[in-house]
Design an enzyme around this catalytic site. Structure first.
Site, mmCIF file in Angstrom:
data_model
loop_
_atom_site.group_PDB
_atom_site.id
_atom_site.type_symbol
_atom_site.label_atom_id
_atom_site.label_comp_id
_atom_site.label_asym_id
_atom_site.label_seq_id
_atom_site.Cartn_x
_atom_site.Cartn_y
_atom_site.Cartn_z
ATOM 1 N N ALA A 234 0.821 -1.212 0.000
ATOM 2 C CA ALA A 234 0.000 0.000 0.000
ATOM 3 C C ALA A 234 0.849 1.253 0.000
ATOM 4 O O ALA A 234 1.929 1.296 0.580
ATOM 5 C CB ALA A 234 -0.899 0.007 1.243
ATOM 6 N N CYS A 235 0.331 2.293 -0.684
ATOM 7 C CA CYS A 235 0.932 3.622 -0.605
ATOM 8 C C CYS A 235 -0.191 4.651 -0.669
ATOM 9 O O CYS A 235 -1.358 4.290 -0.802
ATOM 10 C CB CYS A 235 1.957 3.840 -1.721
ATOM 11 S SG CYS A 235 1.275 3.980 -3.387
ATOM 12 N N GLY A 236 0.149 5.912 -0.587
ATOM 13 C CA GLY A 236 -0.858 6.968 -0.539
ATOM 14 C C GLY A 236 -1.816 6.952 -1.712
ATOM 15 O O GLY A 236 -3.027 7.074 -1.548
ATOM 16 N N ILE B 134 -3.477 3.331 0.744
ATOM 17 C CA ILE B 134 -3.398 3.152 2.196
ATOM 18 C C ILE B 134 -4.778 3.309 2.833
ATOM 19 O O ILE B 134 -5.104 2.639 3.813
ATOM 20 C CB ILE B 134 -2.356 4.127 2.801
ATOM 21 C CG1 ILE B 134 -1.922 3.629 4.173
ATOM 22 C CG2 ILE B 134 -2.836 5.557 2.858
ATOM 23 C CD1 ILE B 134 -0.937 2.498 4.134
#
Lengths: 97, 151
Positions: free
Chosen positions: A10-12, A45
């Site tokens: 996950a990332c922004g 996220i």
């Protein structure tokens, strides 16, 4: 494969640093001969709380504030290249693969 | 995916003075908006995302940041390599308590990971190669920059 462990990266935005981290993580797991034991998923996220139950471990390039009941591993090492082996060791150990 | 989407355009901004990271991101966003790469919402998107999910990456001698935001704000994918006249403070990715003095910003306007995978891979190779980062810091033209990125 039925018994494969699922890693949620996950990332922004769910399109940038997670893509970069998946790239490096895939290579690292291939080198260890573990890639066939896992399935790698990708998300924002903000979505991890709803997706955690379908996965076994989260790799995040951001801080994780959501309360989830699967282990979370920091993924920035995959971007900087600093400390990758240690993080891969941790992932393999947490997933028991 | 059309062939032209596979490789993003690369722009170079250098020797510009920024008061802080917000000033830098606003200025770069306005530039990209004027050139038709992003929507007007890109600016707010990238500044607010940087505040919540910082992108500073401490490497060693040369530190970088990779600010970006959601695909909905992007018209045409582009990567802007920004070399400010002096370092700009960013918070560290994954650790909002820490601050890093950033030498080079790689500002990304992405539409989808699939079509921009090649650029993301190149960028990763770059971030992990201090020699290349050193070369980029002193690069003067977009052509020079492209030559380093292509190696």
């Amino acid at each position: 494969m039925a018994g494969e462990k699922k890693i949620l990266v996950a990332c922004g935005t769910g399109i940038c640093t997670s893509t970069m981290a998946i790239n490096k993580l895939t290579t690292a797991l291939e080198k260890r001969g573990k890639i066939k034991l896992v399935k790698i998923n990708q998300c924002k996220i903000a979505e991890i709380a709803s997706k955690a139950s379908d996965n076994d471990l989260v790799v995040a390039t951001t801080q994780v504030t959501a309360k989830i009941d699967i282990p979370v591993v920091g993924g920035t090492a995959f971007l900087t290249g600093i400390g990758v082996d240690k993080v891969v060791d941790e992932i393999i150990s947490l997933l028991k693969i | 995916v059309e062939a032209q989407d596979m490789k993003m355009e690369t722009l170079l901004i250098r020797d510009t003075h920024f008061r802080n990271k917000e000033d830098a991101l606003e200025s770069i966003s306005n530039h990209l908006y004027n050139m038709g790469y992003v929507k007007s919402s890109f600016c707010k998107g990238i500044v607010s995302r940087e505040a919540v999910y910082p992108t500073g990456l401490p490497i060693d001698k040369i530190n970088v940041a990779i600010p970006h935001t959601d695909a909905e704000h992007v018209i045409k994918p582009v990567m802007v390599v920004v070399i400010p006249d002096h370092t700009v403070e960013f918070h560290v990715m994954g650790d909002n308590e820490k601050i890093v003095d950033v030498d080079i910003m790689f500002v990304l306007a992405l539409k989808s990971p699939e079509s921009q995978l090649q650029t993301l891979q190149e960028l990763m190779g770059l971030i992990q190669d201090e020699d290349k980062l050193t070369k980029i810091k002193s690069v003067k033209t977009r052509l020079e920059l492209k030559q380093i990125l292509a190696v």
